[in-house]
Design a protein around this motif. Sequence first.
Motif, PDB file in Angstrom:
ATOM      1  N   UNK A   1       4.434   7.098  12.503  1.00 40.81           N
ATOM      2  CA  UNK A   1       3.371   8.048  12.855  1.00 40.81           C
ATOM      3  C   UNK A   1       2.127   7.892  11.989  1.00 40.81           C
ATOM      4  N   UNK A   2       2.095   6.837  11.177  1.00 41.19           N
ATOM      5  CA  UNK A   2       0.934   6.586  10.339  1.00 41.19           C
ATOM      6  C   UNK A   2       1.319   6.332   8.902  1.00 41.19           C
ATOM      7  N   UNK A   3       0.356   5.862   8.140  1.00 38.74           N
ATOM      8  CA  UNK A   3       0.562   5.499   6.748  1.00 38.74           C
ATOM      9  C   UNK A   3      -0.780   5.371   6.062  1.00 38.74           C
ATOM     10  N   UNK A   4      -0.726   5.389   4.740  1.00 39.35           N
ATOM     11  CA  UNK A   4      -1.913   5.177   3.920  1.00 39.35           C
ATOM     12  C   UNK A   4      -1.597   4.040   2.961  1.00 39.35           C
ATOM     13  N   UNK A   5      -2.411   3.002   2.979  1.00 39.53           N
ATOM     14  CA  UNK A   5      -2.261   1.914   2.017  1.00 39.53           C
ATOM     15  C   UNK A   5      -3.108   2.232   0.796  1.00 39.53           C
ATOM     16  N   UNK A   6      -2.516   2.107  -0.373  1.00 42.08           N
ATOM     17  CA  UNK A   6      -3.209   2.376  -1.630  1.00 42.08           C
ATOM     18  C   UNK A   6      -3.151   1.106  -2.482  1.00 42.08           C
ATOM     19  N   UNK A   7      -4.311   0.470  -2.672  1.00 39.33           N
ATOM     20  CA  UNK A   7      -4.366  -0.720  -3.510  1.00 39.33           C
ATOM     21  C   UNK A   7      -4.179  -2.022  -2.747  1.00 39.33           C
ATOM     22  N   UNK A   8      -4.290  -1.966  -1.453  1.00 36.79           N
ATOM     23  CA  UNK A   8      -4.105  -3.148  -0.614  1.00 36.79           C
ATOM     24  C   UNK A   8      -4.894  -2.940   0.666  1.00 36.79           C
ATOM     25  N   UNK A   9      -5.598  -3.936   1.161  1.00 34.32           N
ATOM     26  CA  UNK A   9      -5.800  -5.286   0.639  1.00 34.32           C
ATOM     27  C   UNK A   9      -6.821  -5.303  -0.492  1.00 34.32           C
ATOM     28  N   UNK A  10      -6.738  -6.333  -1.326  1.00 29.32           N
ATOM     29  CA  UNK A  10      -7.655  -6.429  -2.459  1.00 29.32           C
ATOM     30  C   UNK A  10      -8.479  -7.710  -2.455  1.00 29.32           C
ATOM     31  N   UNK A  11      -8.240  -8.591  -1.469  1.00 27.16           N
ATOM     32  CA  UNK A  11      -9.052  -9.811  -1.348  1.00 27.16           C
ATOM     33  C   UNK A  11      -9.064 -10.273   0.107  1.00 27.16           C
ATOM     34  N   UNK A  12      -9.896 -11.264   0.408  1.00 26.69           N
ATOM     35  CA  UNK A  12     -10.059 -11.726   1.788  1.00 26.69           C
ATOM     36  C   UNK A  12      -8.764 -12.272   2.366  1.00 26.69           C
ATOM     37  N   UNK A  13      -7.983 -12.961   1.564  1.00 31.09           N
ATOM     38  CA  UNK A  13      -6.706 -13.503   2.026  1.00 31.09           C
ATOM     39  C   UNK A  13      -5.766 -12.381   2.465  1.00 31.09           C
ATOM     40  N   UNK A  14      -5.771 -11.290   1.729  1.00 33.30           N
ATOM     41  CA  UNK A  14      -4.908 -10.162   2.082  1.00 33.30           C
ATOM     42  C   UNK A  14      -5.402  -9.441   3.337  1.00 33.30           C
ATOM     43  N   UNK A  15      -6.696  -9.459   3.593  1.00 34.30           N
ATOM     44  CA  UNK A  15      -7.210  -8.879   4.839  1.00 34.30           C
ATOM     45  C   UNK A  15      -6.650  -9.670   6.021  1.00 34.30           C
ATOM     46  N   UNK A  16      -6.692 -10.983   5.915  1.00 32.43           N
ATOM     47  CA  UNK A  16      -6.155 -11.850   6.976  1.00 32.43           C
ATOM     48  C   UNK A  16      -4.660 -11.578   7.153  1.00 32.43           C
ATOM     49  N   UNK A  17      -3.929 -11.482   6.037  1.00 33.44           N
ATOM     50  CA  UNK A  17      -2.488 -11.210   6.095  1.00 33.44           C
ATOM     51  C   UNK A  17      -2.213  -9.841   6.714  1.00 33.44           C
ATOM     52  N   UNK A  18      -2.996  -8.838   6.320  1.00 29.82           N
ATOM     53  CA  UNK A  18      -2.814  -7.493   6.867  1.00 29.82           C
ATOM     54  C   UNK A  18      -3.099  -7.477   8.363  1.00 29.82           C
ATOM     55  N   UNK A  19      -4.168  -8.127   8.786  1.00 32.49           N
ATOM     56  CA  UNK A  19      -4.474  -8.192  10.218  1.00 32.49           C
ATOM     57  C   UNK A  19      -3.295  -8.776  11.000  1.00 32.49           C
ATOM     58  N   UNK A  20      -2.717  -9.852  10.473  1.00 35.82           N
ATOM     59  CA  UNK A  20      -1.575 -10.503  11.136  1.00 35.82           C
ATOM     60  C   UNK A  20      -0.353  -9.581  11.150  1.00 35.82           C
ATOM     61  N   UNK A  21      -0.097  -8.900  10.027  1.00 36.15           N
ATOM     62  CA  UNK A  21       1.036  -7.970   9.954  1.00 36.15           C
ATOM     63  C   UNK A  21       0.905  -6.873  10.992  1.00 36.15           C
ATOM     64  N   UNK A  22      -0.292  -6.267  11.035  1.00 36.77           N
ATOM     65  CA  UNK A  22      -0.508  -5.145  11.944  1.00 36.77           C
ATOM     66  C   UNK A  22      -0.376  -5.577  13.389  1.00 36.77           C
TER      67      UNK A  22
END
Length: 182
Positions: free
Chosen positions: A74-95
């Motif tokens: 039902x939702x979530x809050x990420x705290x401290x992530x993503x912290x760089x461009x590589x993690x944005x790409x990884x997060x997009x793929x995860x989601x």
Amino acid sequence: MGPQGVGKGTQAAKLAEHFGIPTISTGDIFRFNIKNKTELGLEALKYIDKGELVPDELTNKIVEDRLAKDDVKNGWILDGYPRNASQVVALDAMLERLGTPLDAVVALDADHDVLMERMKKRAEIEGRSDDTPEAIAKRLETYAKETAPLLDTYKQRGLLREIDGVGEIDAIQANIVKALEA
């Protein structure tokens, strides 16, 4: 998102309570593992004690594992992530894999001197090994170089909500809620 000491953890906890959803804090996950001397914790500690960030590969794995749990449906809050461009790409793929959208990105900000003072107090109260003046300065420098530019990415996507991180905790929370509900 925001630099260390800006109040991300405090506000994430308050927002999680307000919206009835969990907070996923990479820092909390690592600190739990460090306290319990797990393999992950001992590996992470090698970086944290030097004021360095835990490598992306390790961080991405723990975030994806956490986002796959039932309590985040039902939702979530990420705290401290993503912290760089590589993690944005990884997060997009995860989601995308998880079929979970990103609704908004809250960016808290505060003056450098305010951040340094807050982290100095946090170190005194919590006794955190990663809050030495040298480690703090290095993390703030890394934030400015690697994480702050991500705000433009989320701004271009129409997801960014920028909030002043200085003031009374409840007033800051009210500003965040208002921005999220707008």
